[in-house]
Motif scaffolding. Sequence first.
Motif, mmCIF file in Angstrom:
data_model
loop_
_atom_site.group_PDB
_atom_site.id
_atom_site.type_symbol
_atom_site.label_atom_id
_atom_site.label_comp_id
_atom_site.label_asym_id
_atom_site.label_seq_id
_atom_site.Cartn_x
_atom_site.Cartn_y
_atom_site.Cartn_z
ATOM 1 N N CYS A 21 0.820 -1.080 -0.011
ATOM 2 C CA CYS A 21 -0.135 0.062 -0.072
ATOM 3 C C CYS A 21 0.996 1.250 -0.101
ATOM 4 O O CYS A 21 2.079 1.275 0.549
ATOM 5 N N THR A 22 0.306 2.422 -0.474
ATOM 6 C CA THR A 22 0.922 3.593 -0.746
ATOM 7 C C THR A 22 0.719 4.472 0.414
ATOM 8 O O THR A 22 -0.585 4.671 0.343
ATOM 9 N N TYR A 23 1.625 5.196 0.732
ATOM 10 C CA TYR A 23 0.891 6.704 1.734
ATOM 11 C C TYR A 23 0.526 7.646 0.969
ATOM 12 O O TYR A 23 1.164 7.834 -0.128
ATOM 13 N N SER A 24 -0.729 8.021 1.450
ATOM 14 C CA SER A 24 -1.384 8.783 0.460
ATOM 15 C C SER A 24 -0.854 10.261 0.634
ATOM 16 O O SER A 24 -1.010 11.014 -0.497
ATOM 17 N N GLY A 25 0.144 10.529 1.381
ATOM 18 C CA GLY A 25 0.495 11.665 1.770
ATOM 19 C C GLY A 25 -0.194 12.562 2.682
ATOM 20 O O GLY A 25 0.133 13.821 2.924
ATOM 21 N N TYR A 26 -1.249 11.942 3.307
ATOM 22 C CA TYR A 26 -2.016 12.480 4.114
ATOM 23 C C TYR A 26 -2.331 11.827 5.537
ATOM 24 O O TYR A 26 -2.059 10.503 5.546
ATOM 25 N N THR A 27 -2.339 12.620 6.591
ATOM 26 C CA THR A 27 -2.551 12.171 7.642
ATOM 27 C C THR A 27 -3.619 12.635 8.455
ATOM 28 O O THR A 27 -4.223 13.697 8.092
ATOM 29 N N VAL A 28 -4.581 12.094 9.079
ATOM 30 C CA VAL A 28 -6.002 12.548 9.588
ATOM 31 C C VAL A 28 -5.994 12.527 11.365
ATOM 32 O O VAL A 28 -5.527 11.358 11.709
ATOM 33 N N PHE A 29 -6.201 13.781 11.920
ATOM 34 C CA PHE A 29 -6.550 13.629 13.412
ATOM 35 C C PHE A 29 -8.226 13.593 13.403
ATOM 36 O O PHE A 29 -8.868 14.222 12.526
ATOM 37 N N ASP A 61 -3.562 3.720 0.882
ATOM 38 C CA ASP A 61 -4.443 3.011 0.038
ATOM 39 C C ASP A 61 -3.754 2.193 -1.056
ATOM 40 O O ASP A 61 -2.541 2.352 -0.931
ATOM 41 N N ARG A 62 -4.354 1.727 -2.069
ATOM 42 C CA ARG A 62 -3.723 0.894 -3.064
ATOM 43 C C ARG A 62 -4.515 1.326 -4.370
ATOM 44 O O ARG A 62 -5.336 1.845 -4.593
ATOM 45 N N ALA A 63 -3.380 1.118 -5.384
ATOM 46 C CA ALA A 63 -3.806 1.362 -6.951
ATOM 47 C C ALA A 63 -4.677 0.258 -7.229
ATOM 48 O O ALA A 63 -4.401 -0.871 -6.642
ATOM 49 N N PRO A 64 -5.803 0.603 -8.352
ATOM 50 C CA PRO A 64 -6.395 -0.508 -8.687
ATOM 51 C C PRO A 64 -5.628 -1.672 -9.395
ATOM 52 O O PRO A 64 -4.789 -1.471 -9.852
ATOM 53 N N ASP A 106 -11.431 -3.953 2.064
ATOM 54 C CA ASP A 106 -10.095 -3.150 2.341
ATOM 55 C C ASP A 106 -8.977 -4.269 2.158
ATOM 56 O O ASP A 106 -7.905 -3.901 1.873
ATOM 57 N N ALA A 107 -9.430 -5.459 2.125
ATOM 58 C CA ALA A 107 -8.267 -6.376 1.922
ATOM 59 C C ALA A 107 -7.714 -6.227 0.449
ATOM 60 O O ALA A 107 -6.383 -6.685 0.406
ATOM 61 N N VAL A 108 -8.120 -5.728 -0.479
ATOM 62 C CA VAL A 108 -7.827 -5.742 -1.906
ATOM 63 C C VAL A 108 -8.077 -4.350 -2.278
ATOM 64 O O VAL A 108 -7.245 -4.107 -3.431
ATOM 65 N N HIS A 109 -8.905 -3.586 -2.103
ATOM 66 C CA HIS A 109 -9.291 -2.182 -2.635
ATOM 67 C C HIS A 109 -9.442 -1.076 -1.537
ATOM 68 O O HIS A 109 -10.526 -0.248 -1.651
ATOM 69 N N PRO A 110 -8.541 -0.868 -0.537
ATOM 70 C CA PRO A 110 -8.850 0.128 0.564
ATOM 71 C C PRO A 110 -8.602 1.508 -0.171
ATOM 72 O O PRO A 110 -8.215 1.687 -1.335
ATOM 73 N N ILE A 122 -13.158 3.146 -10.045
ATOM 74 C CA ILE A 122 -13.535 4.129 -10.518
ATOM 75 C C ILE A 122 -13.665 4.951 -9.069
ATOM 76 O O ILE A 122 -13.298 6.139 -8.828
ATOM 77 N N VAL A 123 -14.304 4.350 -8.143
ATOM 78 C CA VAL A 123 -14.506 4.908 -6.836
ATOM 79 C C VAL A 123 -13.153 5.047 -6.159
ATOM 80 O O VAL A 123 -13.112 6.134 -5.459
ATOM 81 N N GLN A 124 -12.253 4.080 -6.137
ATOM 82 C CA GLN A 124 -10.772 4.500 -5.572
ATOM 83 C C GLN A 124 -10.261 5.577 -5.977
ATOM 84 O O GLN A 124 -9.913 6.326 -5.528
ATOM 85 N N PHE A 125 -10.450 5.792 -7.519
ATOM 86 C CA PHE A 125 -9.670 6.757 -8.214
ATOM 87 C C PHE A 125 -10.534 8.263 -7.753
ATOM 88 O O PHE A 125 -9.662 9.351 -7.428
ATOM 89 N N LEU A 126 -11.613 8.399 -7.641
ATOM 90 C CA LEU A 126 -12.529 9.455 -7.295
ATOM 91 C C LEU A 126 -12.206 9.547 -5.645
ATOM 92 O O LEU A 126 -12.016 10.854 -5.328
ATOM 93 N N SER A 127 -12.079 8.643 -4.918
ATOM 94 C CA SER A 127 -11.631 9.044 -3.370
ATOM 95 C C SER A 127 -10.277 9.690 -3.333
ATOM 96 O O SER A 127 -10.147 10.684 -2.677
ATOM 97 N N ARG A 128 -9.245 9.111 -4.077
ATOM 98 C CA ARG A 128 -8.125 9.693 -4.048
ATOM 99 C C ARG A 128 -8.111 11.186 -4.622
ATOM 100 O O ARG A 128 -7.189 11.894 -4.140
ATOM 101 N N LEU A 129 -8.702 11.342 -5.859
ATOM 102 C CA LEU A 129 -8.724 12.488 -6.477
ATOM 103 C C LEU A 129 -9.137 13.559 -5.456
ATOM 104 O O LEU A 129 -8.742 14.826 -5.718
ATOM 105 N N ALA A 130 -10.235 13.367 -4.726
ATOM 106 C CA ALA A 130 -10.754 14.153 -3.965
ATOM 107 C C ALA A 130 -9.754 14.864 -2.693
ATOM 108 O O ALA A 130 -9.697 16.153 -2.634
ATOM 109 N N SER A 131 -8.870 14.049 -2.091
ATOM 110 C CA SER A 131 -7.953 14.468 -1.247
ATOM 111 C C SER A 131 -6.783 15.203 -2.109
ATOM 112 O O SER A 131 -6.660 16.351 -1.789
ATOM 113 N N ASP A 132 -6.346 14.684 -3.195
ATOM 114 C CA ASP A 132 -5.430 15.279 -3.978
ATOM 115 C C ASP A 132 -5.681 16.789 -4.391
ATOM 116 O O ASP A 132 -5.013 17.673 -4.412
#
Length: 601
Positions: free
Chosen positions: A300-308, A412-415, A431-435, A484-494
């Motif tokens: 898994c790749t660190y998204s670049g973000y941490t959340v409190f 998260d992970r790439a598709p 989450d075991a395969v598409h967090p 698509i949902v993975q991509f949109l979720s990551r795009l939102a933060s970025d």
Amino acid sequence: MKVSLSCSCIVAITTAATSSLAFVPSNSRTSVVAPQTAATSTCISSNNAKRSTRLQMATNGKETSTATTSDPSSYELLGRPARPGRPLKVAIAGGGVGGLSTALCMLKKGFDVTVYEKTAAFARFGGPIQFASNALSVIKEIDETLFDRVMEKFTFTGTRACGIKDGLRADGSFRMTDDSLDYLFNPEAPADWFVKFPLKGCADLFGLPYTGVIDRPDLQEILIDECKKIKPDFIQNGNAVNGYVSKGKGQGVTVSLEDGSTAEADVLVGSDGIWSAVRAQMYCEEIKQTSADGQRRQGCTYSGYTVFAGETVLKTDDYYDTGYKVYIGPKRYFVTSDVGDGRVQWYAFFALPPGTKKAPSGWGGSERKDQADPEENLVEYVKSLHEGWTDEIMTVLDATPPESVEQRDLYDRAPEFLRSWADGNVVCIGDAVHPMMPNLGQGGCQAIEDAYVLSETLEAVKSTDKLDDSLQEFYRKRIVRVSIVQFLSRLASDLIINAFDTPWSPHDDLGKTWKSYLTFFWKPVLQYAIFPAQFAYLYSYHPTGNMGDLPAALERRWKAQHENDAEAAFERVAEDGQSIAAPSFFKIAEQAATVMSAKRR
């Protein structure tokens, strides 16, 4: 908090995926490994991938396997109430939302299901989980009783104003204003709201219940109870799955358990979370292995973000009018959400290196004593990173007990376009395969969709020799939508962190960077094109079909009860004060329904 890509992108991806030639990843060949030890079966999919390094193509989504098959006489018929044969035997790794939903769906279809869960006993653990309209449709399709019980514990957010607020210009009074462009021409016009989400409109388009939240422990208890009605001993606690041997076409799988024992099943479903032991073997990973810089962890790749995250009981002027709000500003964003019983949950997202604070985490991470400075007031730390922001954020933070604040580094992970989610008689879901990033609130929703589609696919299988093919079919059914949902979720933060800023206004100097101008010009596109298309796409999967008047009736019934519960919580806080917060985003104290009930304990 929800940012999307244009409709044309979605259409292009979907069209490509529905062509007559279907992708068949390199580990999608039928596994024919003879019975062997778990050690020698490790990384089966990796070995298969070495045999074929290119993407396999198959007409009509089927592949002609070149592997040797088992003796056809050893295959068994799989029965249904109106079909001869024995029940399908399924082992599920993990008793989270995805695993329990899968168990219930399969038990209702007559499968023989056993869940293997690592925790010794279930406790009330975990904060609210969002269910969007698409997930609620799936839940109702799985079981009417399950749906009714979830609605009894549900807090609707999508019936009220939800959207993006200006983190610097919101005036601090929690006022409800429009999200029009009047402020461009009238310096006195409020600019608190940047854009609102069309959650209710998109749900009404399909006739679906509205988005909302339910406390994870409540959901877990409901799912366990419904499963036990069908099979009282369906779950084994304190005995996690740590490996498997897929024994070949029609021959099932041997499941290796933490206590050294094994179990036999026709199918193993890996639903053991982002640090999955099942996926670790399937994709040749080492569980929780982390790179020196923390940027990679078990594939898994660190998204670049941490959340409190934290929680408080707080009556604001907009409490009954808003569901959730996303405050945007330079390089960060802050989210608040009503989670019922007068509680306000907040999340602060920052672009920081992994392990920056080591604050406590309810995801099995660090504890307070492991924090870089255990005595540091994390509320004050979060406030310091929002200096100059609206007093609305400061009001929420000031009402939050510092000891309740926790943190999570987001991975998260790439598709997985080039590797199937299935290996022989083993498959991973959720989450075991598409967090995915939490910004669309779709992580749990997609796990529930997985559970439903997998169960429907396996129900059609009549013989054990078809099971491995059905798991590949499940993968092909789900990979495009989930990606698509993975991509949109990551795009939102970025986008919010890297491309959004305080919007430009002609009346002040708060937004003068190129990002501010870009954010300003995004407003009409987001409001009238991207957000409607995004939510319409998310809600487009609804197996129940249109529910007619039911969503409106559910909202009416909930609204009065919600106000009564919230007012009772506000009165308790007014009388007793607010020194601790028990039901945080990460942990919920045993039977502590509100902050003050936890305090009394």
